[in-house]
Enzyme design. Structure first.
Site, PDB file in Angstrom:
ATOM      1  N   LEU A 229       0.807  -1.223   0.000  1.00 53.83           N
ATOM      2  CA  LEU A 229       0.000   0.000   0.000  1.00 53.83           C
ATOM      3  C   LEU A 229       0.840   1.273   0.000  1.00 53.83           C
ATOM      4  CD1 LEU A 229      -2.950   1.023   0.164  1.00 53.83           C
ATOM      5  CD2 LEU A 229      -2.653   1.126   2.642  1.00 53.83           C
ATOM      6  N   ASP A 230       0.612   2.105  -1.034  1.00 52.58           N
ATOM      7  CA  ASP A 230       1.273   3.411  -1.147  1.00 52.58           C
ATOM      8  C   ASP A 230       2.796   3.302  -1.170  1.00 52.58           C
ATOM      9  OD1 ASP A 230      -1.273   4.636   1.058  1.00 52.58           O
ATOM     10  OD2 ASP A 230      -1.266   4.535  -1.130  1.00 52.58           O
ATOM     11  N   GLU A 231       3.300   2.163  -1.632  1.00 50.65           N
ATOM     12  CA  GLU A 231       4.764   1.994  -1.739  1.00 50.65           C
ATOM     13  C   GLU A 231       5.196   1.747  -3.175  1.00 50.65           C
ATOM     14  OE1 GLU A 231       5.620   0.194   2.761  1.00 50.65           O
ATOM     15  OE2 GLU A 231       6.456  -0.783   0.971  1.00 50.65           O
TER      16      GLU A 231
END
Ligand SMILES: Nc1nc2c(c(=O)[nH]1)N[C@@H](CN(C=O)c1ccc(C(=O)N[C@@H](CCC(=O)O)C(=O)O)cc1)CN2
Length: 286
Positions: A229-231
């Site tokens: 997530l969000d990486e």
């Protein structure tokens, strides 16, 4: 030149002396008229990246024959490439939840001819953006999500993407976490806008996290979507200064402009084949 066709070749391969010469020699041999080039040699991954724009004013073969020549060249160079006609814009499906500021910017720029894409469908787990989609004559698909139907609705989203021959899925403040399977199947084909200056404040409610931390800048990050997530690989980031007197609401409203700017810039660069994924990062070929 009225009937000139323009093309973009974006490629990457293990870096070794002569790779650019071999590719540019092939273009020269076939009469491809180069109009723009950009390249980068990454010493950390030993990978060479290049974007070559060209037209067919002096092309001596058909585009299919030229494509076959590039395919023959790609194998010995262990080269990954993407070759297409510039005006053959990618089909974009936009997923949104309730907040419409990013969707508004994408649609407005698209209608103005500033975004070289075809927005073919909008999907949402809410109905707040239906009227906006109808105003722009874009098909709207309402896919409400709850704990029980999350997997089923995600399959429906993928079905819609495939039904419209999607080339890019844009998460324009879509507030549902995509499954690992979907992320893997759409690797390099899904862009998200996260409303913080990543890697700070991943996950939900980043403005609340930032306000609590007392930050002096706020930001927005457009990145490719991955299972982490969000990486995913960062494409564009926008920031603005704030101070101790900012309320969370003021941060949110100031951030909306940053989010819309970052997302539109990322979608435009993706559409122009200016972005190469380089392991966990990106190379931007301007
Ligand atoms: N696999 C991925 N999915 C998504 C990513 C990603 O990077 N990888 N980005 C998000 C967007 N996002 C922040 O930018 C984000 C969206 C949603 C959540 C979240 O906790 N969602 C909850 C449900 C919340 C709700 O129903 O309102 C959940 O999915 O359980 C965190 C971050 C988009 N998807």
């Amino acid at each position: 030149m009225t009937n000139t066709h323009h093309y973009i070749l974006t490629w990457q391969c293990p870096d070794t002396s002569g790779v650019l010469a071999k590719v540019s020699q092939s273009l020269f041999q076939h009469g491809a008229f180069i109009t723009e080039t950009s390249q980068y040699s990454d010493p950390y991954t030993d990978t060479f990246f290049s974007r070559i724009a060209f037209d067919d004013r002096e092309l001596t073969v058909s585009f299919d024959e030229f494509s076959q020549a590039i395919e023959l060249l790609a194998k010995p160079l262990n080269m990954n490439y993407h070759l297409r006609e510039r005006e053959n814009f990618p089909n974009v499906v936009i997923a949104v939840s309730k907040d419409d500021h990013c969707l508004v910017s994408l649609l407005t720029k698209w209608k103005a001819g500033a975004l070289p894409v075809n927005i073919v469908a909008i999907t949402s787990n809410h109905q707040d953006c239906q009227a906006l989609a109808q105003w722009h004559n874009v098909p709207f698909h309402h896919l409400p999500v709850n704990k029980e139907n999350k997997a089923q609705q995600e399959q429906a989203l993928l079905d819609i993407y495939q039904q419209y021959n999607g080339d890019l899925l844009v998460l324009a403040r879509y507030m549902q976490i995509l499954s690992d399977e979907l992320c893997n199947s759409l690797r390099g084909q899904a862009i998200n806008i996260h409303h913080s200056f990543l890697p700070s404040f991943k996950g939900a409610k980043p403005y609340h996290q930032a306000h609590k931390r007392g930050v002096k800048i706020i930001g927005a990050t457009a990145h490719y979507v991955t299972a982490d997530l969000d990486e995913g690989p960062i494409i564009v980031q926008e920031v603005k200064p704030i101070n101790h007197a900012f309320t969370i609401e003021q941060m949110v409203h100031l951030g909306h402009d940053l989010e819309a700017t970052a997302l539109c810039h990322a979608v435009k660069m993706h559409a122009e084949q200016r972005i190469c994924i380089n392991k966990d990062k990106t190379v931007i070929l301007n």
